[in-house]
Scaffold this motif. Structure first.
Motif, PDB file in Angstrom:
ATOM      1  N   ALA A  65       0.835  -1.198   0.000  1.00 45.27           N
ATOM      2  CA  ALA A  65       0.000   0.000   0.000  1.00 45.27           C
ATOM      3  C   ALA A  65       0.870   1.248   0.000  1.00 45.27           C
ATOM      4  O   ALA A  65       1.972   1.255   0.539  1.00 45.27           O
ATOM      5  CB  ALA A  65      -0.904   0.010   1.229  1.00 45.27           C
ATOM      6  N   ARG A  90      -8.612   0.948   3.068  1.00 47.25           N
ATOM      7  CA  ARG A  90      -9.622   0.757   2.003  1.00 47.25           C
ATOM      8  C   ARG A  90      -9.546  -0.647   1.419  1.00 47.25           C
ATOM      9  O   ARG A  90     -10.569  -1.279   1.172  1.00 47.25           O
ATOM     10  CB  ARG A  90      -9.435   1.798   0.897  1.00 47.25           C
ATOM     11  CG  ARG A  90      -9.960   3.179   1.232  1.00 47.25           C
ATOM     12  CD  ARG A  90     -10.029   4.076   0.006  1.00 47.25           C
ATOM     13  NE  ARG A  90      -8.760   4.233  -0.677  1.00 47.25           N
ATOM     14  CZ  ARG A  90      -7.831   5.146  -0.361  1.00 47.25           C
ATOM     15  NH1 ARG A  90      -8.052   5.986   0.622  1.00 47.25           N
ATOM     16  NH2 ARG A  90      -6.712   5.216  -1.038  1.00 47.25           N
ATOM     17  N   ARG A  91      -8.329  -1.145   1.207  1.00 46.33           N
ATOM     18  CA  ARG A  91      -8.158  -2.496   0.664  1.00 46.33           C
ATOM     19  C   ARG A  91      -8.672  -3.545   1.639  1.00 46.33           C
ATOM     20  O   ARG A  91      -9.262  -4.546   1.222  1.00 46.33           O
ATOM     21  CB  ARG A  91      -6.695  -2.752   0.326  1.00 46.33           C
ATOM     22  CG  ARG A  91      -6.230  -1.903  -0.859  1.00 46.33           C
ATOM     23  CD  ARG A  91      -4.800  -2.155  -1.240  1.00 46.33           C
ATOM     24  NE  ARG A  91      -4.653  -3.533  -1.671  1.00 46.33           N
ATOM     25  CZ  ARG A  91      -3.519  -4.222  -1.566  1.00 46.33           C
ATOM     26  NH1 ARG A  91      -2.455  -3.685  -1.052  1.00 46.33           N
ATOM     27  NH2 ARG A  91      -3.474  -5.469  -1.987  1.00 46.33           N
ATOM     28  N   ASP A 133      -9.964  -6.814  -0.391  1.00 44.74           N
ATOM     29  CA  ASP A 133      -8.889  -7.083  -1.354  1.00 44.74           C
ATOM     30  C   ASP A 133      -7.699  -7.782  -0.705  1.00 44.74           C
ATOM     31  O   ASP A 133      -6.933  -8.459  -1.397  1.00 44.74           O
ATOM     32  CB  ASP A 133      -8.404  -5.782  -2.000  1.00 44.74           C
ATOM     33  CG  ASP A 133      -9.476  -5.129  -2.854  1.00 44.74           C
ATOM     34  OD1 ASP A 133     -10.419  -5.833  -3.281  1.00 44.74           O
ATOM     35  OD2 ASP A 133      -9.376  -3.916  -3.088  1.00 44.74           O
ATOM     36  N   VAL A 134      -7.551  -7.595   0.602  1.00 42.55           N
ATOM     37  CA  VAL A 134      -6.472  -8.250   1.351  1.00 42.55           C
ATOM     38  C   VAL A 134      -7.078  -8.850   2.612  1.00 42.55           C
ATOM     39  O   VAL A 134      -8.103  -8.382   3.104  1.00 42.55           O
ATOM     40  CB  VAL A 134      -5.331  -7.275   1.725  1.00 42.55           C
ATOM     41  CG1 VAL A 134      -4.602  -6.778   0.499  1.00 42.55           C
ATOM     42  CG2 VAL A 134      -5.840  -6.117   2.542  1.00 42.55           C
TER      43      VAL A 134
END
Length: 90
Positions: free
Chosen positions: A39, A47-48, A53-54
């Motif tokens: 990041a 946000r991820r 996403d993670v």
């Protein structure tokens, strides 16, 4: 003695050196934590995580570590700035 320390009392010079080192180490360790998490900054990592996403673990721990390091970096910079301003008033 290095000219940057010329106006400082020995104790203040030592404190300045320690704060400078802390500023550097906090910045570099934050960079490494974020790099390991993939990041650009803490907000992007959060946000991820929120988007899925993670994986939450260890990404959230990386997020917290980066935030703590950013806060430490800022506090050390402010302390260093105050110390140097005081020295310049003399």
């Amino acid at each position: 003695m290095d000219p940057i320390y010329g106006r400082l009392q020995p104790e203040a010079a030592l404190h300045t050196q320690q704060l400078s080192r802390l500023v550097y180490e906090a910045r570099e360790n934050r960079r490494r934590v974020l790099e390991a998490a993939g990041a650009a900054d803490e907000e992007a990592l959060l946000r991820r995580i929120a988007a899925g996403d993670v994986a939450e673990h260890p990404a959230y721990e990386h997020y917290l570590a980066a935030r703590i390091l950013a806060d430490t970096h800022q506090a050390a910079r402010e302390a260093l700035n105050g110390l140097l301003q005081e020295a310049n008033r003399r």
